[in-house]
Write an enzyme that holds these catalytic residues in place. Structure first.
Site, PDB file in Angstrom:
ATOM      1  N   SER A   1     -66.540  92.097 -16.072  1.00 40.42           N
ATOM      2  CA  SER A   1     -65.712  93.241 -16.505  1.00 40.42           C
ATOM      3  C   SER A   1     -64.824  92.878 -17.692  1.00 40.42           C
ATOM      4  CB  SER A   1     -64.871  93.769 -15.341  1.00 40.42           C
ATOM      5  OG  SER A   1     -64.155  92.729 -14.719  1.00 40.42           O
TER       6      SER A   1
ATOM      7  N   HIS B   1     -70.264  91.500  -8.510  1.00 41.41           N
ATOM      8  CA  HIS B   1     -68.896  91.429  -9.069  1.00 41.41           C
ATOM      9  C   HIS B   1     -67.977  92.268  -8.170  1.00 41.41           C
ATOM     10  CE1 HIS B   1     -65.818  90.817 -11.960  1.00 41.41           C
ATOM     11  NE2 HIS B   1     -66.161  91.673 -12.904  1.00 41.41           N
TER      12      HIS B   1
ATOM     13  N   HIS C   1     -68.680  81.667  -6.095  1.00 38.89           N
ATOM     14  CA  HIS C   1     -68.062  82.054  -7.365  1.00 38.89           C
ATOM     15  C   HIS C   1     -68.714  81.285  -8.504  1.00 38.89           C
ATOM     16  CE1 HIS C   1     -65.010  82.998 -10.388  1.00 38.89           C
ATOM     17  NE2 HIS C   1     -64.773  84.053  -9.612  1.00 38.89           N
TER      18      HIS C   1
ATOM     19  N   ARG D   1     -56.535  84.056  -4.709  1.00 35.53           N
ATOM     20  CA  ARG D   1     -56.331  85.489  -4.479  1.00 35.53           C
ATOM     21  C   ARG D   1     -56.679  85.830  -3.028  1.00 35.53           C
ATOM     22  NH1 ARG D   1     -60.159  87.759  -9.092  1.00 35.53           N
ATOM     23  NH2 ARG D   1     -61.484  86.254  -8.020  1.00 35.53           N
TER      24      ARG D   1
ATOM     25  N   ASP E   1     -62.807  89.081  -2.878  1.00 36.51           N
ATOM     26  CA  ASP E   1     -63.380  90.262  -2.226  1.00 36.51           C
ATOM     27  C   ASP E   1     -63.592  90.086  -0.725  1.00 36.51           C
ATOM     28  OD1 ASP E   1     -63.561  91.750  -4.618  1.00 36.51           O
ATOM     29  OD2 ASP E   1     -65.315  90.580  -5.190  1.00 36.51           O
TER      30      ASP E   1
HETATM   31  N1  CMX Z   1     -74.612  83.829  -0.369  1.00 42.03           N
HETATM   32  C1  CMX Z   1     -75.873  83.380  -0.521  1.00 42.03           C
HETATM   33  N2  CMX Z   1     -76.322  82.769  -1.616  1.00 42.03           N
HETATM   34  C2  CMX Z   1     -75.443  82.547  -2.596  1.00 42.03           C
HETATM   35  C3  CMX Z   1     -74.101  82.942  -2.504  1.00 42.03           C
HETATM   36  C4  CMX Z   1     -73.698  83.616  -1.337  1.00 42.03           C
HETATM   37  N3  CMX Z   1     -72.456  84.078  -1.174  1.00 42.03           N
HETATM   38  N4  CMX Z   1     -73.462  82.600  -3.647  1.00 42.03           N
HETATM   39  C5  CMX Z   1     -74.377  82.016  -4.436  1.00 42.03           C
HETATM   40  N5  CMX Z   1     -75.576  81.992  -3.806  1.00 42.03           N
HETATM   41  C6  CMX Z   1     -76.847  81.523  -4.344  1.00 42.03           C
HETATM   42  C7  CMX Z   1     -77.154  82.280  -5.630  1.00 42.03           C
HETATM   43  O1  CMX Z   1     -77.708  83.553  -5.359  1.00 42.03           O
HETATM   44  C8  CMX Z   1     -78.065  81.321  -6.322  1.00 42.03           C
HETATM   45  O2  CMX Z   1     -79.338  81.468  -5.722  1.00 42.03           O
HETATM   46  P1  CMX Z   1     -80.694  81.353  -6.609  1.00 42.03           P
HETATM   47  O3  CMX Z   1     -80.691  79.945  -7.122  1.00 42.03           O
HETATM   48  O4  CMX Z   1     -81.761  81.664  -5.640  1.00 42.03           O
HETATM   49  O5  CMX Z   1     -80.550  82.367  -7.700  1.00 42.03           O
HETATM   50  C9  CMX Z   1     -77.521  79.958  -5.916  1.00 42.03           C
HETATM   51  O6  CMX Z   1     -76.724  80.190  -4.734  1.00 42.03           O
HETATM   52  C10 CMX Z   1     -76.628  79.327  -6.966  1.00 42.03           C
HETATM   53  O7  CMX Z   1     -75.614  80.242  -7.304  1.00 42.03           O
HETATM   54  P2  CMX Z   1     -74.194  79.723  -7.829  1.00 42.03           P
HETATM   55  O8  CMX Z   1     -74.435  78.967  -9.084  1.00 42.03           O
HETATM   56  O9  CMX Z   1     -73.439  79.057  -6.745  1.00 42.03           O
HETATM   57  O10 CMX Z   1     -73.430  81.096  -8.102  1.00 42.03           O
HETATM   58  P3  CMX Z   1     -73.559  82.070  -9.358  1.00 42.03           P
HETATM   59  O11 CMX Z   1     -72.591  81.607 -10.384  1.00 42.03           O
HETATM   60  O12 CMX Z   1     -74.972  82.236  -9.778  1.00 42.03           O
HETATM   61  O13 CMX Z   1     -73.084  83.444  -8.739  1.00 42.03           O
HETATM   62  C11 CMX Z   1     -71.718  84.881  -7.468  1.00 42.03           C
HETATM   63  C12 CMX Z   1     -71.733  83.689  -8.415  1.00 42.03           C
HETATM   64  C13 CMX Z   1     -70.267  85.273  -7.198  1.00 42.03           C
HETATM   65  C14 CMX Z   1     -72.419  86.064  -8.138  1.00 42.03           C
HETATM   66  C15 CMX Z   1     -72.425  84.485  -6.138  1.00 42.03           C
HETATM   67  O14 CMX Z   1     -71.689  83.455  -5.515  1.00 42.03           O
HETATM   68  C16 CMX Z   1     -72.599  85.651  -5.189  1.00 42.03           C
HETATM   69  O15 CMX Z   1     -73.588  86.372  -5.300  1.00 42.03           O
HETATM   70  N6  CMX Z   1     -71.645  85.835  -4.214  1.00 42.03           N
HETATM   71  C17 CMX Z   1     -71.704  86.976  -3.316  1.00 42.03           C
HETATM   72  C18 CMX Z   1     -71.236  88.242  -4.022  1.00 42.03           C
HETATM   73  C19 CMX Z   1     -69.766  88.186  -4.296  1.00 42.03           C
HETATM   74  O16 CMX Z   1     -68.953  87.868  -3.430  1.00 42.03           O
HETATM   75  N7  CMX Z   1     -69.360  88.557  -5.522  1.00 42.03           N
HETATM   76  C20 CMX Z   1     -67.946  88.676  -5.888  1.00 42.03           C
HETATM   77  C21 CMX Z   1     -67.439  87.577  -6.805  1.00 42.03           C
HETATM   78  C22 CMX Z   1     -66.000  87.812  -7.180  1.00 42.03           C
HETATM   79  C23 CMX Z   1     -65.877  89.017  -8.087  1.00 42.03           C
HETATM   80  O17 CMX Z   1     -66.409  88.989  -9.202  1.00 42.03           O
HETATM   81  O18 CMX Z   1     -65.285  90.024  -7.685  1.00 42.03           O
END
Ligand code: CMX
Length: 474
Positions: A280, A310, A356, A365, A411
């Site tokens: 964002s 996000h 994250h 937070r 979140d």
């Molecule tokens: N549950 C399961 N798998 C997860 C995970 C979770 N909470 N967080 C990361 N992973 C997975 C990723 O999907 C990725 O899998 P692939 O290799 O198969 O693609 C792997 O772990 C590596 O990811 P990462 O490098 O640790 O995390 P990213 O930087 O790619 O993604 C985020 C970060 C936040 C998108 C991810 O942790 C996620 O999807 N979390 C759940 C959704 C969430 O809570 N989002 C809110 C974030 C805060 C915000 O912006 O508001």
């Protein structure tokens, strides 16, 4: 950049004078400090600091402009630009271990130093906006004046209300929110001045005015969406002598509970800013770099916030917890929660609220919200469930072995606090996040315009071209 760098205070004054400040003359009932002497305004504070800030950038670039600041690997290019240092963001820096600092201050430090509502303990988001824009902690009188200014600008054009009223109630609140913010473009001082022809030195003052207007109007827009979709469509008028969070809570229909007002102040403060690379923030900044108005730039950022990876994750978390509760019934044992976590992961879904892109520890937070819960709702069943998941999920995610950060983010906690006070409609939660995010991303847009930041244009290659660049044969 060069022409902007030559600006002096004197050059900035015409832009200031031409931009109106409707709240300057309004009285703010019941508050002490500035009936006799007006405190220095936010706009004047920013304008006075600006030559110094511009000079800093000029000196830095002159002395170190050709210094190499990092290397980029092909994995980073294909990996969502993770870790590539390429943005300037003044308001906050995110440390992977420690979490966010707003202008160098942690969340507990902000809770300590920023002005509060009378009798309150949580900071007012108005104060954080001031801090993000100027780097200075405002006085109580300055924050009260900003509350008054936002209240004075809160009314939305009737056509924007009509647009919201015409939305089908099953159009997601974030889509309605983004559409209404886009429609505020009609009021943009920046777009009008640009169309007439203005100097670069005048950009920031119009961006400031638009940003103040849009932030002021967001609660009214958000409340109209909430009241239309879930209630009777009626939104209470803004009370000119009350703070931003009070008015927002009141417009939503939740002002009678003092603890909810405090939650709102905390919520709107901590969701503002999380440095510049998140979707964002980066989107608002990128779209703004084309000199799109603050309304269009923010709406673009909000569309990114609406994604489930996000900001939409706050909605997903509550739904996920409720599904878990419905699934395991009264057996909320550690074993059944562990099983539920595994079933989420095995079905290929993410555990919402965990992980994250930058953080490698529990999000401060999250901790701020947990502390709030421990103080105000320690015995709430859903809070206890969130705490239980907090104890179990990091172990499961570590064992699963994919995520780089098995700890909760912001979140994972917010929905549970909101539902405790009766705001149970999870599909509205990201709109609350969006109101706060505007307070975090628009200061940087004003700064971008003030320092003459250029249009952004990173370089891209096709896979064939990358292969050639790294000497690979495919
Ligand atoms: N549950 C399961 N798998 C997860 C995970 C979770 N909470 N967080 C990361 N992973 C997975 C990723 O999907 C990725 O899998 P692939 O290799 O198969 O693609 C792997 O772990 C590596 O990811 P990462 O490098 O640790 O995390 P990213 O930087 O790619 O993604 C985020 C970060 C936040 C998108 C991810 O942790 C996620 O999807 N979390 C759940 C959704 C969430 O809570 N989002 C809110 C974030 C805060 C915000 O912006 O508001």
């Amino acid at each position: 950049m060069a022409s902007a760098l030559r600006l002096s205070n004197a050059a900035l004054r015409p832009a200031l004078a031409s931009a109106s400040s409707p709240a300057r003359s309004i009285a703010f009932n019941g508050l002490r400090a500035y009936s006799s002497a007006q405190p220095k305004s936010l706009k004047d504070t920013f304008a006075d600091n600006l030559p110094r800030e511009i000079e800093k950038i000029k000196t830095l670039r002159k002395g170190y402009g050709s210094k190499v600041v990092g290397e980029v690997t092909l994995d980073q290019v294909y990996g969502g630009a993770r870790g590539i240092k390429s943005l300037v963001w003044e308001g906050s820096v995110l440390d992977s271990e420690e979490g966010i600092r707003f202008r160098g201050r942690t969340i507990p430090e902000c809770q300590e130093v920023l002005p509060k509502a009378e009798g309150g303990q949580e900071p007012l988001p108005e104060g954080l906006f001031w801090l993000l824009l100027t780097g200075e902690v405002p006085s109580e009188a300055q924050v009260r004046a900003l509350s008054a200014e936002w209240a004075a600008r809160a009314e939305i054009p009737s056509f924007v209300k009509e647009l919201i009223d015409r939305c089908p109630s099953d159009l997601h609140p974030m889509a309605q929110f983004s559409m209404a913010v886009t429609a505020l473009e009609h009021e943009s001082a920046f777009a009008k001045a640009y169309a007439k022809g203005m100097k670069k030195s005048e950009y920031w003052a119009h961006t400031f005015e638009d940003s103040m207007d849009v932030i002021a109007k967001l609660p009214t827009i958000a409340a109209q969406i909430y009241r239309n979709v879930y209630k009777d469509g009626k939104v209470a008028p803004v009370q000119k002598d009350k703070d931003y969070s009070f008015n927002f809570a009141n417009q939503l229909g939740f002002s009678s509970n003092k603890d909810f007002l405090e939650l709102m102040r905390l919520y709107l403060t901590i969701h503002t800013d999380h440095e510049g690379g998140n979707v964002s923030a980066h989107t608002t900044h990128l779209v703004g770099s084309a000199l799109s108005s603050p309304m269009l730039s923010l709406a673009a950022g909000l569309n990114g916030l609406a994604g489930p990876l996000h900001g939409l994750a706050n909605q997903e978390v509550l739904n996920w917890l409720q599904k878990m509760k419905a699934g395991v019934g009264s057996d909320l044992s550690d074993k059944s929660i562990t099983d539920y976590l595994w079933s989420t992961l095995k079905s290929g879904q993410v555990v919402p609220g965990y992980g994250h892109a930058v953080l490698r520890k529990t999000d401060p937070r999250y901790m701020a919200q947990r502390d709030f819960a421990l103080k105000h709702l320690p015995d709430d069943e859903m809070f206890k469930l969130v705490s239980q998941v907090y104890n179990i999920a990091p172990g499961v995610l570590t064992e699963h072995g994919k995520t780089k950060n098995p700890f909760p983010n912001v979140d994972a906690h917010s929905g549970v606090l909101l539902q405790y006070y009766g705001l149970t409609e999870a599909s509205f939660y990201t709109v609350l996040f969006g109101v706060s995010r505007a307070i975090g991303v628009l200061p940087q847009l004003i700064i971008d315009r003030a320092v003459g930041a250029p249009i952004e244009r990173p370089k891209s290659f096709s896979t064939e071209a990358w292969a050639k660049l790294v000497g690979a044969t495919l």
